[in-house]
Design an enzyme around this catalytic site. Structure first.
Site, PDB file in Angstrom:
ATOM      1  N   LYS A  51       0.815  -1.324   0.048  1.00  0.00           N
ATOM      2  CA  LYS A  51       0.057  -0.002  -0.013  1.00  0.00           C
ATOM      3  C   LYS A  51       0.817   1.083  -0.037  1.00  0.00           C
ATOM      4  O   LYS A  51       0.650   2.048  -0.734  1.00  0.00           O
ATOM      5  CB  LYS A  51      -1.084  -0.108   1.357  1.00  0.00           C
ATOM      6  CG  LYS A  51      -1.958  -1.018   1.278  1.00  0.00           C
ATOM      7  CD  LYS A  51      -2.835  -1.158   2.281  1.00  0.00           C
ATOM      8  CE  LYS A  51      -3.845  -2.417   2.115  1.00  0.00           C
ATOM      9  NZ  LYS A  51      -4.698  -2.808   3.287  1.00  0.00           N
ATOM     10  N   GLN A  95      -4.932  -1.454   9.516  1.00  0.00           N
ATOM     11  CA  GLN A  95      -4.887  -2.814   9.063  1.00  0.00           C
ATOM     12  C   GLN A  95      -5.202  -4.026   9.940  1.00  0.00           C
ATOM     13  O   GLN A  95      -5.130  -3.982  10.888  1.00  0.00           O
ATOM     14  CB  GLN A  95      -3.202  -2.993   8.711  1.00  0.00           C
ATOM     15  CG  GLN A  95      -3.002  -4.350   7.869  1.00  0.00           C
ATOM     16  CD  GLN A  95      -3.495  -4.380   6.576  1.00  0.00           C
ATOM     17  OE1 GLN A  95      -3.724  -3.259   5.818  1.00  0.00           O
ATOM     18  NE2 GLN A  95      -4.087  -5.572   5.992  1.00  0.00           N
ATOM     19  N   ASP A 118     -11.195   2.879   3.927  1.00  0.00           N
ATOM     20  CA  ASP A 118     -11.410   1.292   3.909  1.00  0.00           C
ATOM     21  C   ASP A 118     -13.024   1.132   4.042  1.00  0.00           C
ATOM     22  O   ASP A 118     -13.281  -0.026   3.430  1.00  0.00           O
ATOM     23  CB  ASP A 118     -10.658   0.478   4.849  1.00  0.00           C
ATOM     24  CG  ASP A 118      -9.580  -0.230   4.753  1.00  0.00           C
ATOM     25  OD1 ASP A 118      -9.355  -0.593   3.589  1.00  0.00           O
ATOM     26  OD2 ASP A 118      -8.827  -0.464   5.539  1.00  0.00           O
TER      27      ASP A 118
HETATM   28  N1  GUN Z   1      -6.959  -7.034   5.927  1.00  0.00           N
HETATM   29  C1  GUN Z   1      -7.247  -7.757   4.975  1.00  0.00           C
HETATM   30  N2  GUN Z   1      -7.777  -6.976   3.978  1.00  0.00           N
HETATM   31  C2  GUN Z   1      -7.739  -5.805   4.540  1.00  0.00           C
HETATM   32  C3  GUN Z   1      -8.402  -4.558   3.934  1.00  0.00           C
HETATM   33  O1  GUN Z   1      -8.768  -4.470   2.856  1.00  0.00           O
HETATM   34  N3  GUN Z   1      -8.262  -3.344   4.750  1.00  0.00           N
HETATM   35  C4  GUN Z   1      -7.515  -3.378   5.969  1.00  0.00           C
HETATM   36  N4  GUN Z   1      -7.428  -2.605   6.667  1.00  0.00           N
HETATM   37  N5  GUN Z   1      -7.163  -4.704   6.606  1.00  0.00           N
HETATM   38  C5  GUN Z   1      -7.307  -5.697   5.802  1.00  0.00           C
END
Ligand code: GUN
Length: 278
Positions: A51, A95, A118
């Site tokens: 990311k 996350q 998100d």
């Molecule tokens: N963990 C697995 N997929 C995601 C996601 O799309 N966003 C976040 N913040 N954590 C995750």
């Protein structure tokens, strides 16, 4: 069989985002994303690194707040509060998964919904269910972009979603219902999974179990979207679908890697630009 090339589409979207960022920068605005990473989960570390790299590629400012596994909930909440108030930060992402002693709902609800890139805040989830403008979780949004790119019409289609998680299955279902598909959601307590997947025009799987969906479970000409990412014993990545045996009978299928994964990152960038423009 047509391969749904998420990597190529993600690159195309990122090129467009790069132009958007350049325009914003001409107006002295640099989009900013804050990522909170807690603990040592290796997969989470890889995702966060990807990311941050993607942000750099398109010119988005990003900052990663790393915290130890035994962090206090209050410290995370304080960091989120600071990010909510920071004018240089347009998007905030925590996350997942979080350590067991942390109340995930409390953390996600602390994020300003206008910075919730998100789309996990109940405010945005609720708006998504009501088909109102909102931040939409990146993975299901990426799947919708793939359908759009390949002109796959969803109206009236029978779609089977395998996996009812808050971050993939449930928002995916909302998006598909909003697009007038008929949606069937399966999960760990589903009695006869094959009976559901076999009927579907489109099968979307996001469980995290390699080889879960076998050739006998999908009908001829089905569209298969594989959201799973699993590390095999031989070190290779694989989805939840037995790709080699299923692909020949599909009309469309996503590969792993190179399918939905890159789209998730592209949608995070897209949501960050959306948050910046708000
Ligand atoms: N963990 C697995 N997929 C995601 C996601 O799309 N966003 C976040 N913040 N954590 C995750």
């Amino acid at each position: 069989m047509i391969l749904l090339d998420g990597k190529k589409l993600a690159n195309k979207i990122q090129e467009k985002i790069k132009e958007d960022v350049e325009l914003l920068k001409k107006g002295s605005i640099t989009p900013g994303l804050a990522v909170i990473l807690i603990g040592d989960d290796p997969a989470s570390r890889v995702y966060v690194k990807k990311k941050a790299e993607a942000c750099k590629e398109v010119g988005v400012y990003s900052v990663v707040h790393e915290m130890p596994e035994n962090i206090k909930e209050e410290t995370i909440l304080n960091t989120i509060k600071l990010m909510n108030e920071n004018e240089n930060i347009n998007g905030i992402l925590v996350q997942l998964p979080l350590p067991k002693h942390i109340n995930q709902t409390k953390i996600l609800e602390a994020i300003d919904p206008k910075k919730d890139v998100d789309g996990f805040h109940p405010f945005n989830m609720g708006r998504l269910c009501l088909d109102l403008d909102s931040f939409v979780p990146c993975t299901p949004l990426g799947v919708m972009e793939i359908f759009k790119e390949y002109q796959i019409d969803l109206k009236g289609k029978d779609v089977c979603i395998v996996g009812a998680s808050n971050i993939v299955g449930k928002p995916m279902a909302a998006l598909l219902i909003n697009a007038f598909a008929t949606v069937d959601i399966c999960h760990i307590y589903t009695k006869d999974l094959k009976e559901h997947t076999k009927r579907a025009d489109i099968v979307i799987v996001g469980v995290g179990k390699a080889g879960l969906i076998t050739e006998d479970m999908v009908k001829d000409g089905a569209i298969v979207i594989d959201i799973g990412i699993n590390r095999l014993d031989n070190g290779k990545l694989a989805g939840d679908v037995d790709f080699d045996n299923i692909a020949p009978k599909c009309s469309y299928i996503t590969p792993v890697p190179g399918g939905v994964g890159p789209m998730t990152i592209a949608m995070l960038l897209s949501n960050t630009i959306k948050a910046t423009k708000l």
